[in-house]
Design an enzyme around this catalytic site. Structure first.
Site, mmCIF file in Angstrom:
data_model
loop_
_atom_site.group_PDB
_atom_site.id
_atom_site.type_symbol
_atom_site.label_atom_id
_atom_site.label_comp_id
_atom_site.label_asym_id
_atom_site.label_seq_id
_atom_site.Cartn_x
_atom_site.Cartn_y
_atom_site.Cartn_z
ATOM 1 N N TYR A 147 -2.039 18.709 29.455
ATOM 2 C CA TYR A 147 -3.428 18.877 29.883
ATOM 3 C C TYR A 147 -4.341 19.022 28.656
ATOM 4 O O TYR A 147 -5.523 18.776 28.732
ATOM 5 C CB TYR A 147 -3.594 20.170 30.704
ATOM 6 C CG TYR A 147 -3.158 20.155 32.148
ATOM 7 C CD1 TYR A 147 -2.397 19.113 32.684
ATOM 8 C CD2 TYR A 147 -3.509 21.209 32.998
ATOM 9 C CE1 TYR A 147 -2.009 19.137 34.019
ATOM 10 C CE2 TYR A 147 -3.122 21.234 34.331
ATOM 11 C CZ TYR A 147 -2.370 20.207 34.834
ATOM 12 O OH TYR A 147 -1.982 20.249 36.155
ATOM 13 N N GLY A 148 -3.756 19.492 27.568
ATOM 14 C CA GLY A 148 -4.538 19.901 26.397
ATOM 15 C C GLY A 148 -5.416 18.832 25.787
ATOM 16 O O GLY A 148 -6.402 19.145 25.125
ATOM 17 N N ASP A 193 1.351 25.293 36.326
ATOM 18 C CA ASP A 193 1.149 24.964 34.910
ATOM 19 C C ASP A 193 1.191 23.442 34.787
ATOM 20 O O ASP A 193 1.626 22.740 35.707
ATOM 21 C CB ASP A 193 2.252 25.601 34.042
ATOM 22 C CG ASP A 193 2.116 25.240 32.560
ATOM 23 O OD1 ASP A 193 0.971 25.182 32.059
ATOM 24 O OD2 ASP A 193 3.138 24.990 31.894
ATOM 25 N N SER A 194 0.795 22.940 33.624
ATOM 26 C CA SER A 194 0.887 21.505 33.374
ATOM 27 C C SER A 194 2.354 21.075 33.269
ATOM 28 O O SER A 194 2.625 19.895 33.094
ATOM 29 C CB SER A 194 0.173 21.172 32.064
ATOM 30 O OG SER A 194 0.829 21.849 31.004
ATOM 31 N N CYS A 204 -0.650 29.094 24.339
ATOM 32 C CA CYS A 204 -0.204 28.077 25.298
ATOM 33 C C CYS A 204 1.100 28.607 25.895
ATOM 34 O O CYS A 204 1.955 29.110 25.160
ATOM 35 C CB CYS A 204 0.027 26.759 24.561
ATOM 36 S SG CYS A 204 0.858 25.493 25.545
ATOM 37 N N THR A 205 1.229 28.515 27.215
ATOM 38 C CA THR A 205 2.405 29.125 27.855
ATOM 39 C C THR A 205 3.704 28.375 27.569
ATOM 40 O O THR A 205 4.784 28.864 27.880
ATOM 41 C CB THR A 205 2.199 29.258 29.378
ATOM 42 O OG1 THR A 205 1.876 27.971 29.919
ATOM 43 C CG2 THR A 205 1.082 30.229 29.688
ATOM 44 N N HIS A 206 3.601 27.193 26.979
ATOM 45 C CA HIS A 206 4.827 26.494 26.549
ATOM 46 C C HIS A 206 5.405 27.125 25.282
ATOM 47 O O HIS A 206 6.601 27.042 25.024
ATOM 48 C CB HIS A 206 4.541 25.017 26.244
ATOM 49 C CG HIS A 206 4.431 24.133 27.454
ATOM 50 N ND1 HIS A 206 3.382 24.209 28.334
ATOM 51 C CD2 HIS A 206 5.245 23.137 27.913
ATOM 52 C CE1 HIS A 206 3.550 23.303 29.291
ATOM 53 N NE2 HIS A 206 4.668 22.637 29.058
ATOM 54 N N CYS A 252 -1.401 28.716 32.638
ATOM 55 C CA CYS A 252 -1.707 27.692 31.639
ATOM 56 C C CYS A 252 -3.017 28.075 30.982
ATOM 57 O O CYS A 252 -4.040 28.229 31.666
ATOM 58 C CB CYS A 252 -1.842 26.350 32.365
ATOM 59 S SG CYS A 252 -2.366 24.983 31.341
ATOM 60 N N ASN A 253 -3.004 28.249 29.670
ATOM 61 C CA ASN A 253 -4.230 28.615 28.948
ATOM 62 C C ASN A 253 -5.285 27.513 29.084
ATOM 63 O O ASN A 253 -6.469 27.802 29.236
ATOM 64 C CB ASN A 253 -3.940 28.807 27.459
ATOM 65 C CG ASN A 253 -3.087 30.024 27.169
ATOM 66 O OD1 ASN A 253 -3.581 31.047 26.747
ATOM 67 N ND2 ASN A 253 -1.789 29.909 27.391
ATOM 68 N N THR A 254 -4.844 26.264 29.020
ATOM 69 C CA THR A 254 -5.794 25.141 29.054
ATOM 70 C C THR A 254 -6.501 25.090 30.409
ATOM 71 O O THR A 254 -7.721 24.905 30.478
ATOM 72 C CB THR A 254 -5.045 23.821 28.794
ATOM 73 O OG1 THR A 254 -4.220 23.987 27.649
ATOM 74 C CG2 THR A 254 -5.996 22.676 28.568
HETATM 75 N N1 DGL Z 1 1.053 25.451 29.170
HETATM 76 C C1 DGL Z 1 -0.227 24.828 28.880
HETATM 77 C C2 DGL Z 1 -1.147 25.860 28.229
HETATM 78 O O1 DGL Z 1 -0.898 27.054 28.326
HETATM 79 C C3 DGL Z 1 0.042 23.574 28.132
HETATM 80 C C4 DGL Z 1 -1.145 22.718 28.004
HETATM 81 C C5 DGL Z 1 -0.890 21.260 27.977
HETATM 82 O O2 DGL Z 1 -0.329 20.748 28.948
HETATM 83 O O3 DGL Z 1 -1.318 20.655 27.013
HETATM 84 O O4 DGL Z 1 -2.154 25.546 27.642
#
Ligand code: DGL
Length: 262
Positions: free
Chosen positions: A42-43, A10-11, A183-185, A73-75
Site C-alpha cells: 500500500y505504501g 493489513d495490506s 510499518c507492521t511488517h 497497518c500504519n499506511t
Molecule cells: N503493514 C503496512 C504498514 O504498516 C505495510 C504497508 C505497505 O503495504 O506498503 O504500513
C-alpha cells in the site's frame, strides 16, 4: 457485552504481528484477519487508493459482523482512518509510528524512523512529528522494497539485509539511539535488524500498545466477549495461503487460514 468478532486488516501478512499482540491480551475474543496481499504494498499508492482499499476491507469485515476494526497497518491508518471513522459506526483502532516514546527517551536527540512513503508523507505523520518530536532530529527513511520481500517470505535473504544496511546507515551517521518501526511488517525484521544495529540502539514497535488500546475501547464501549472459551480465529488472504501460514507457525491455537477473493 458483545460476542461478535474483532476485525483486523493489513495490506498483507505484516498485521499478524498486531494480531498476535491482540490475541495474547484478549484470548477469548473471536477474530477475523484480512491479508490484502494481492494489493500490497500500500505504501507506494495514493491516498485515494489507500482509502478505497481500506473501505473494501472494512466492508468485508462488517459483512461478517465485526464489532470493532483494527487497522493493523500504519499506511492505512495514517491515510484512511479519519475517513473510516467519519463513514462507519464501529470503533476503529489504528497504528502509527511511535515517535512520541522514542523522542521522550532519546538521549542523543536523534531518532530513526523506517516507514512507507505513504506513512511518511501523510498529514497525520507530519502532525505527530511536529507535536511530539519538535526538539528531536528525525531521520526518516522509506523502506522501499521491504514489504514485497517480506510478503514473499524473503526475510533472511541477503537482499533484505543489504537494503536494511543501506537504510540504517544515515540514521547511525546521525547518531540515533532509538529506531521506530513504522510499518507492521517490520517487526518480522527485528532479528536481522539486531544483527546490524549496535546494541545501544533501541527498536521501538508499538504492537503491544495497539492491543492495550483495543482492550480499553472494548471496555469503554462495553463490547467485550463474555465467553470464557478460547476465541475462534479466522485468517483470510487474497494471495498465497502458504506465506500467510508461515507467519502463523508460532500460533498453537486452532485457526482457519483460507483463500478468499476480495
Ligand atoms: N503493514 C503496512 C504498514 O504498516 C505495510 C504497508 C505497505 O503495504 O506498503 O504500513
Amino acid at each position: 457485552m458483545n460476542a461478535k468478532p474483532i476485525g483486523i486488516f493489513d495490506s498483507g501478512v505484516g498485521g499478524t504481528s498486531i494480531w498476535k499482540e491482540i490475541h495474547t491480551l484478549l484470548p477469548h475474543e473471536d477474530t477475523i484477519y484480512l491479508a490484502d496481499s494481492k494489493n500490497a504494498p500500500y505504501g507506494q499508492k495514493t491516498k485515494e487508493e489507500i482509502i478505497s482499499l481500506s473501505v473494501k476491507n472494512t466492508e468485508l469485515l462488517l459483512s461478517r459482523g465485526c464489532k470493532l476494526i483494527v487497522v493493523a497497518c500504519n499506511t492505512a491508518t495514517t491515510n484512511a482512518i479519519s475517513y473510516l471513522r467519519e463513514n462507519y459506526k464501529v470503533p476503529f483502532i489504528g497504528i502509527e509510528p511511535a515517535i512520541k516514546p522514542a523522542a521522550l527517551n532519546s538521549g542523543t536527540g536523534t531518532v530513526g524512523v523506517l516507514a512507507t512513503k505513504g506513512t511518511l508523507s501523510s498529514s497525520l505523520f507530519l502532525k505527530t512529528s511536529k507535536d511530539h518530536a519538535g526538539e528531536i532530529i528525525l531521520v526518516e527513511q522509506e523502506g522501499v522494497g521491504l514489504v514485497p520481500l517480506i510478503e514473499s517470505g524473503k526475510i533472511n535473504s541477503t537482499e533484505t539485509k543489504q537494503l536494511l544496511i543501506n537504510y540504517i546507515k544515515p540514521m547511525l551517521e546521525a547518531n540515533m539511539d532509538h529506531m521506530v518501526l513504522g510499518c507492521t511488517h517490520y517487526p518480522y525484521l527485528i532479528p536481522v535488524l539486531r544483527e546490524i544495529l549496535p546494541p545501544h540502539v533501541k527498536i521501538i514497535d508499538c504492537g503491544a500498545a495497539v492491543a492495550k488500546q483495543t482492550l480499553a475501547v472494548l471496555n469503554k464501549e462495553n463490547l467485550q466477549n463474555p465467553k470464557k472459551t478460547p476465541g475462534e480465529i479466522q485468517f483470510y488472504t487474497n494471495k498465497d495461503t502458504k506465506i500467510l501460514t508461515s507467519f502463523l507457525e508460532d500460533v498453537d491455537e486452532l485457526k482457519q487460514i483460507a483463500y478468499l477473493n476480495f
